[in-house]
Structures are given as structure tokens and as C-alpha cells.
Design a protein around this motif. Structure first.
Motif, PDB file in Angstrom:
ATOM      1  N   ALA A   1      13.696  -3.476 -13.727  1.00  0.00           N
ATOM      2  CA  ALA A   1      13.242  -4.068 -12.465  1.00  0.00           C
ATOM      3  C   ALA A   1      13.968  -3.430 -11.285  1.00  0.00           C
ATOM      4  O   ALA A   1      13.351  -3.148 -10.249  1.00  0.00           O
ATOM      5  CB  ALA A   1      13.474  -5.579 -12.489  1.00  0.00           C
ATOM      6  N   GLU A   2      15.248  -3.153 -11.451  1.00  0.00           N
ATOM      7  CA  GLU A   2      16.034  -2.522 -10.389  1.00  0.00           C
ATOM      8  C   GLU A   2      15.538  -1.104 -10.120  1.00  0.00           C
ATOM      9  O   GLU A   2      15.399  -0.687  -8.969  1.00  0.00           O
ATOM     10  CB  GLU A   2      17.509  -2.498 -10.797  1.00  0.00           C
TER      11      GLU A   2
ATOM     12  N   LYS B   1      12.483   0.079 -10.764  1.00  0.00           N
ATOM     13  CA  LYS B   1      11.156  -0.023 -10.144  1.00  0.00           C
ATOM     14  C   LYS B   1      11.271  -0.385  -8.662  1.00  0.00           C
ATOM     15  O   LYS B   1      10.546   0.147  -7.829  1.00  0.00           O
ATOM     16  CB  LYS B   1      10.305  -1.055 -10.872  1.00  0.00           C
ATOM     17  N   LYS B   2      12.177  -1.289  -8.358  1.00  0.00           N
ATOM     18  CA  LYS B   2      12.371  -1.699  -6.971  1.00  0.00           C
ATOM     19  C   LYS B   2      12.859  -0.521  -6.132  1.00  0.00           C
ATOM     20  O   LYS B   2      12.403  -0.316  -5.020  1.00  0.00           O
ATOM     21  CB  LYS B   2      13.385  -2.853  -6.907  1.00  0.00           C
ATOM     22  N   GLY B   3      13.755   0.280  -6.696  1.00  0.00           N
ATOM     23  CA  GLY B   3      14.279   1.456  -6.000  1.00  0.00           C
ATOM     24  C   GLY B   3      13.205   2.503  -5.779  1.00  0.00           C
ATOM     25  O   GLY B   3      13.229   3.201  -4.753  1.00  0.00           O
ATOM     26  N   ASN B   4      12.268   2.631  -6.692  1.00  0.00           N
ATOM     27  CA  ASN B   4      11.183   3.621  -6.550  1.00  0.00           C
ATOM     28  C   ASN B   4      10.154   3.194  -5.511  1.00  0.00           C
ATOM     29  O   ASN B   4       9.432   4.018  -4.990  1.00  0.00           O
ATOM     30  CB  ASN B   4      10.494   3.853  -7.894  1.00  0.00           C
ATOM     31  N   GLN B   5      10.059   1.896  -5.225  1.00  0.00           N
ATOM     32  CA  GLN B   5       9.076   1.399  -4.279  1.00  0.00           C
ATOM     33  C   GLN B   5       9.565   1.506  -2.842  1.00  0.00           C
ATOM     34  O   GLN B   5       8.789   1.404  -1.907  1.00  0.00           O
ATOM     35  CB  GLN B   5       8.708  -0.039  -4.594  1.00  0.00           C
ATOM     36  N   GLU B   6      10.839   1.689  -2.661  1.00  0.00           N
ATOM     37  CA  GLU B   6      11.401   1.739  -1.315  1.00  0.00           C
ATOM     38  C   GLU B   6      11.280   3.092  -0.689  1.00  0.00           C
ATOM     39  O   GLU B   6      11.117   4.095  -1.169  1.00  0.00           O
ATOM     40  CB  GLU B   6      12.882   1.318  -1.332  1.00  0.00           C
TER      41      GLU B   6
END
Length: 99
Positions: A91-92, A94-99
Motif C-alpha cells: 500500500a505504501e 502504491k501510494k508513492g507511485n500515485q504521487e
């Protein structure tokens, strides 16, 4: 039998005996596997038996080793913590890739 397939006692479940097909079936009946493992074991075992010759039961042994490992993994009290840690890491990322 090779050393990799040798029976090793579980540190967390020393009484968890999984040396025979009957032992594996009993553990799966007790709910010690992943969802669907009880039915999948029987199907995998049947396929392995159908594909085996009387002189080569390697496929059957592979099914036994696989499900023995799955049962031990599922029964390990640290498994849930490790799974949650892995899910949090994903999840971390994926969150980093969305930013």
C-alpha cells in the motif's frame, strides 16, 4: 528421500504431524489450511496419481510436500503479522507511485 523433503518438526506446532496423506487430510479437516485447500488437495492429489506410474510417484510426493508446507505456514502464529506487514508495504509503494 532428499534432505529438502525430510520431515522437520515445526517450532510453533511440535505436535503437528504431517507425515502421511491421512495426517494432511486430518489437518485440512480441522481447518488448518488456506480457504479451499481441503478440496484443492484432493483434486491435486487425484491429478498427481493419474499422471504417476507405479515406479515414479514424484508428482504425488510434490503434492504432499506442497500442502504440508501450506498447512505449516497457515498454522504459524507469525504468518498473519508478516502478511499484514507485506500488505502495508504494498500500500505504501502504491501510494508513492500515485504521487
Amino acid at each position: 528421500m532428499s534432505a529438502q523433503h525430510a520431515e522437520t518438526p515445526s517450532a510453533h506446532h511440535p505436535s503437528l504431524r504431517l507425515k502421511t496423506i491421512g495426517d494432511i487430510r486430518a489437518a485440512l479437516r480441522e481447518g488448518r489450511g488456506f480457504p479451499g485447500d481441503k478440496e484443492a488437495f484432493e483434486a491435486d492429489l487425484a491429478r498427481a496419481l493419474e499422471a504417476s506410474t507405479e515406479a515414479d510417484l514424484t508428482a504425488v510426493a510434490a503434492v504432499i510436500v506442497d500442502y504440508r508446507g501450506r498447512i505449516r505456514l497457515y498454522s504459524d502464529p507469525e504468518f498473519d503479522d508478516a502478511l499484514q506487514e507485506g500488505l502495508a508495504l504494498i500500500a505504501e509503494i502504491k501510494k508513492g507511485n500515485q504521487e
